[in-house]
Design an enzyme around this catalytic site. Structure first.
Site, PDB file in Angstrom:
ATOM      1  N   LYS A  72       0.885  -1.181   0.000  1.00 15.59           N
ATOM      2  CA  LYS A  72       0.000   0.000   0.000  1.00 15.59           C
ATOM      3  C   LYS A  72       0.914   1.220   0.000  1.00 15.59           C
ATOM      4  O   LYS A  72       1.447   1.612   1.030  1.00 15.59           O
ATOM      5  CB  LYS A  72      -0.893  -0.028   1.245  1.00 15.59           C
TER       6      LYS A  72
ATOM      7  N   GLU B 289       8.581   0.544  11.847  1.00 11.01           N
ATOM      8  CA  GLU B 289       9.688   1.512  11.721  1.00 11.01           C
ATOM      9  C   GLU B 289       9.054   2.888  11.785  1.00 11.01           C
ATOM     10  O   GLU B 289       8.400   3.317  10.836  1.00 11.01           O
ATOM     11  CB  GLU B 289      10.404   1.341  10.374  1.00 11.01           C
TER      12      GLU B 289
ATOM     13  N   CYS C 125      13.487  10.097   8.637  1.00 11.15           N
ATOM     14  CA  CYS C 125      13.211   9.595   9.990  1.00 11.15           C
ATOM     15  C   CYS C 125      14.462   9.593  10.853  1.00 11.15           C
ATOM     16  O   CYS C 125      14.397   9.786  12.061  1.00 11.15           O
ATOM     17  CB  CYS C 125      12.630   8.196   9.920  1.00 11.15           C
TER      18      CYS C 125
ATOM     19  N   GLU D   3       8.470  14.947  16.951  1.00  6.93           N
ATOM     20  CA  GLU D   3       9.063  14.895  15.615  1.00  6.93           C
ATOM     21  C   GLU D   3       8.379  15.917  14.694  1.00  6.93           C
ATOM     22  O   GLU D   3       7.159  15.894  14.531  1.00  6.93           O
ATOM     23  CB  GLU D   3       8.873  13.489  15.033  1.00  6.93           C
TER      24      GLU D   3
HETATM   25  P1  NAD Z   1       1.709   8.024   8.170  1.00  2.00           P
HETATM   26  O1  NAD Z   1       1.731   7.203   9.396  1.00  2.00           O
HETATM   27  O2  NAD Z   1       0.732   9.118   8.055  1.00  2.00           O
HETATM   28  O3  NAD Z   1       1.450   7.089   6.884  1.00  2.00           O
HETATM   29  C1  NAD Z   1       2.276   5.995   6.566  1.00  2.00           C
HETATM   30  C2  NAD Z   1       1.485   5.019   5.708  1.00  2.00           C
HETATM   31  O4  NAD Z   1       0.430   4.481   6.475  1.00  2.00           O
HETATM   32  C3  NAD Z   1       0.836   5.639   4.472  1.00  2.00           C
HETATM   33  O5  NAD Z   1       0.948   4.750   3.383  1.00  2.00           O
HETATM   34  C4  NAD Z   1      -0.615   5.773   4.898  1.00  2.00           C
HETATM   35  O6  NAD Z   1      -1.522   5.748   3.826  1.00  2.00           O
HETATM   36  C5  NAD Z   1      -0.778   4.547   5.764  1.00  2.00           C
HETATM   37  N1  NAD Z   1      -1.886   4.613   6.719  1.00  2.00           N
HETATM   38  C6  NAD Z   1      -2.421   5.716   7.309  1.00  2.00           C
HETATM   39  N2  NAD Z   1      -3.426   5.356   8.141  1.00  2.00           N
HETATM   40  C7  NAD Z   1      -3.514   3.998   8.099  1.00  2.00           C
HETATM   41  C8  NAD Z   1      -4.341   3.046   8.758  1.00  2.00           C
HETATM   42  N3  NAD Z   1      -5.268   3.412   9.626  1.00  2.00           N
HETATM   43  N4  NAD Z   1      -4.142   1.744   8.487  1.00  2.00           N
HETATM   44  C9  NAD Z   1      -3.191   1.348   7.619  1.00  2.00           C
HETATM   45  N5  NAD Z   1      -2.376   2.219   6.951  1.00  2.00           N
HETATM   46  C10 NAD Z   1      -2.534   3.523   7.199  1.00  2.00           C
HETATM   47  O7  NAD Z   1       3.192   8.547   7.984  1.00  2.00           O
HETATM   48  P2  NAD Z   1       3.730   9.555   6.870  1.00  2.00           P
HETATM   49  O8  NAD Z   1       3.323  10.938   7.201  1.00  2.00           O
HETATM   50  O9  NAD Z   1       3.401   9.016   5.531  1.00  2.00           O
HETATM   51  O10 NAD Z   1       5.310   9.387   7.065  1.00  2.00           O
HETATM   52  C11 NAD Z   1       6.066  10.122   7.964  1.00  2.00           C
HETATM   53  C12 NAD Z   1       6.408   9.286   9.172  1.00  2.00           C
HETATM   54  O11 NAD Z   1       7.111   8.108   8.772  1.00  2.00           O
HETATM   55  C13 NAD Z   1       7.360  10.008  10.112  1.00  2.00           C
HETATM   56  O12 NAD Z   1       6.949   9.806  11.440  1.00  2.00           O
HETATM   57  C14 NAD Z   1       8.694   9.332   9.860  1.00  2.00           C
HETATM   58  O13 NAD Z   1       9.614   9.416  10.921  1.00  2.00           O
HETATM   59  C15 NAD Z   1       8.269   7.940   9.583  1.00  2.00           C
HETATM   60  N6  NAD Z   1       9.319   7.204   8.865  1.00  2.00           N
HETATM   61  C16 NAD Z   1      10.002   6.214   9.527  1.00  2.00           C
HETATM   62  C17 NAD Z   1      11.027   5.527   8.882  1.00  2.00           C
HETATM   63  C18 NAD Z   1      11.805   4.446   9.592  1.00  2.00           C
HETATM   64  O14 NAD Z   1      12.423   3.631   8.915  1.00  2.00           O
HETATM   65  N7  NAD Z   1      11.832   4.421  10.913  1.00  2.00           N
HETATM   66  C19 NAD Z   1      11.337   5.842   7.568  1.00  2.00           C
HETATM   67  C20 NAD Z   1      10.638   6.858   6.934  1.00  2.00           C
HETATM   68  C21 NAD Z   1       9.619   7.526   7.597  1.00  2.00           C
END
Ligand code: NAD
Length: 486
Positions: free
Chosen positions: A180, A255, A288, A386
């Site tokens: 997804k 992650e 991240c 963050e």
């Molecule tokens: P997000 O949590 O809003 O979304 C991430 C993904 O989850 C998207 O594909 C979104 O459509 C999906 N999603 C949202 N609600 C959902 C639900 N209820 N059920 C299933 N899927 C759902 O995060 P974002 O804004 O896209 O990304 C930024 C975040 O990601 C930051 O906190 C960043 O630190 C983190 N991040 C972590 C890493 C790591 O490896 N630790 C790497 C990159 C980004």
């Protein structure tokens, strides 16, 4: 209607990819480029029915793919890597248009890494083993069985790189996948679907479910047929994904975010420290792992600050497609407003801006200036939460013990970086830091065989190397009795 979009001259099919076919949804969502806030594609918006169809296709394809020999699976993964390399320029151009990160980074680093993700896990699969061991004459034999359908949910800041370093081990292990992609940068996943088909991956083994988190992601992770969930994203979403997974006892790998420190000791090479600090603005801080809390020994604080601000002030912000650009825009208007909100609340709370502090008025749009704060109150939001934007804080410390205490004073624990000329100190301090990855006199060196993940609110579990196979497999121990065979 979704269908073919033309993005930077590259045709991209924006429908789902389910069971080896393009599938359309009745509704679509708009994909907006952060470079100029124009709509670049209408993308199929998945729902309960499409999520269920994707999981069903993956479940049907599972037995045959699981029974395919490791050597044959590895060969397909290498052909996918060949396809990524052949289409590297297309992938790079589409990704940059979609999420606003640098085209030159995609060409030179990110997309080659995507290909490497497939090659590495294909090769690792073929060497995956643990020596048998003995228990009172009984022979223990460890094996890695594929687990079933894996849901892989990823964010927008490095969409294809983050997705493929989960997709590759999941497929290598003999699982089938429903990916997804993030709704703010969904396009390269669609190109990857074409590449997997051209590489001969059987229908249904890899599926792409487009859509928002609420409408498509939520039913996907709640489906009891899903046997692994790898989620990369924010803490609030992880809480809801975790609750859905718990209802089915589906194992998760999380992650999540970070609030990582960069420690600069009095014996540090200050030129190196400044370079590493400036690097934290890469991808407009939407990383991240970014070390956003810069902690500097008081005896070198003035010298470091002057050199750092001088260099950071000259960061070239602009169109991410241009070679000279060092940082581009933020990913979306929503995210821009979120970052701006953090900055104005920090100012209202008494923190002092010494660099940037708002939108780039010359460039307009979603370009937010590199920003540095000092004089934050202990425990204030800007030190704890963050931001995921080009916003750093600068603090001083007076002793090694205080530096470690400040570095560890966070609910997160993804990464930490320290700069010192003293080897004994490097070993001592790195052992005391709570983080999944610690870098000493370097940053962002990431090997696929290394464990990767975070402590506390930064996540659950580790991926990378054998840790990935441990997660994507049902690990089995078979014990053979010492008696002879008839
Ligand atoms: P997000 O949590 O809003 O979304 C991430 C993904 O989850 C998207 O594909 C979104 O459509 C999906 N999603 C949202 N609600 C959902 C639900 N209820 N059920 C299933 N899927 C759902 O995060 P974002 O804004 O896209 O990304 C930024 C975040 O990601 C930051 O906190 C960043 O630190 C983190 N991040 C972590 C890493 C790591 O490896 N630790 C790497 C990159 C980004």
């Amino acid at each position: 209607m979704s269908g073919p979009a033309n993005v930077e001259g590259v045709p991209v099919d924006t429908r789902h990819w389910i069971d080896g076919e393009r599938v359309e949804s009745a509704t679509t969502f708009e994909d907006v480029s952060p470079i100029d806030e124009t709509v670049i594609a209408e993308v199929s918006s998945g729902d309960v029915a499409t999520a269920s169809a994707a999981v069903g296709a993956a479940q049907s394809a599972f037995p045959a793919w699981a029974a395919t020999s490791p050597a044959d699976r590895a060969a397909v993964l290498h052909r996918i890597a060949d396809g990524v390399e052949a289409r590297l320029e297309d992938l790079a151009r589409v990704e940059t248009r979609d999420n606003g990160s640098l085209l030159r980074s995609h060409r030179r680093g990110v997309m080659p890494r995507v290909a490497h993700n497939f090659r590495y896990f294909a090769d690792h699969l073929l060497t995956l083993s643990r020596d048998d061991f003995d228990t009172r004459g009984h022979r223990n034999h460890v094996s890695w069985d594929p687990a079933g359908v894996c849901a892989i949910i990823t964010p927008w800041n490095a969409p294809l790189m983050l997705a493929t370093w989960r997709i590759a081990p999941a497929l290598a292990a003999g699982n089938t996948v429903v990916a997804k992609p993030p709704e703010w940068a969904p396009l390269t996943a669609s190109l990857l679907a074409d590449i997997t088909a051209e590489a001969g991956l059987p229908a249904g083994v890899f599926n792409v479910l487009q859509g928002t988190g609420t409408l498509a992601g939520a039913p996907l992770v709640a489906d009891p047929r899903v046997r692994r969930i790898s989620f990369t994203g924010s803490v609030p979403t992880a809480l809801s994904v975790g609750a859905a997974a718990a209802a089915n006892l589906t194992p998760v790998s999380f992650e999540l975010g970070g609030k990582s420190p960069l420690l600069v000791f009095e014996d540090a090479d200050l030129d190196l420290a400044v370079d590493l600090a400036v690097e934290q603005f890469d991808n407009s801080g939407q990383v991240c792992l970014a070390a956003v809390r810069i902690l500097v020994h008081e005896s070198v604080m003035d010298e470091f600050t002057a050199a750092f601000l001088n260099r950071a002030n000259r960061i070239r912000q602009g169109d991410p497609r241009e070679e000279a650009t060092e940082i581009g825009p933020l990913v979306s208007r929503d995210h821009f407003d979120r970052v701006a909100g953090f900055v104005s609340r920090a100012q209202r709370g008494g923190a002092r801006v010494v660099l940037g502090g708002g939108p780039n008025d010359v460039l307009g749009g979603l370009y937010f200036r590199p920003t540095v704060f000092v004089d934050m109150l202990p425990g204030s939001e800007i030190l704890c939460e963050e931001v995921f934007g080009p916003v750093l804080t600068l603090q001083s410390f007076s002793s090694e013990a205080e530096a470690v205490a400040m570095a560890n004073d966070t609910d997160y624990g993804l990464a930490a970086t320290l700069v010192t000329g003293d080897k004994a100190r490097a070993e001592r301090v790195s052992s005391e830091l709570s983080a999944g990855t610690v870098w000493v006199n370097c940053f962002f060196v990431r090997d696929l065989q290394a464990p990767f993940g975070g402590n506390g609110r930064s996540g659950i579990g580790r991926e990378g190397g054998t840790w990935s196979f441990d997660f994507y497999c049902d690990v089995k121990n078979t014990v053979f009795a010492p008696n002879g065979w008839s």
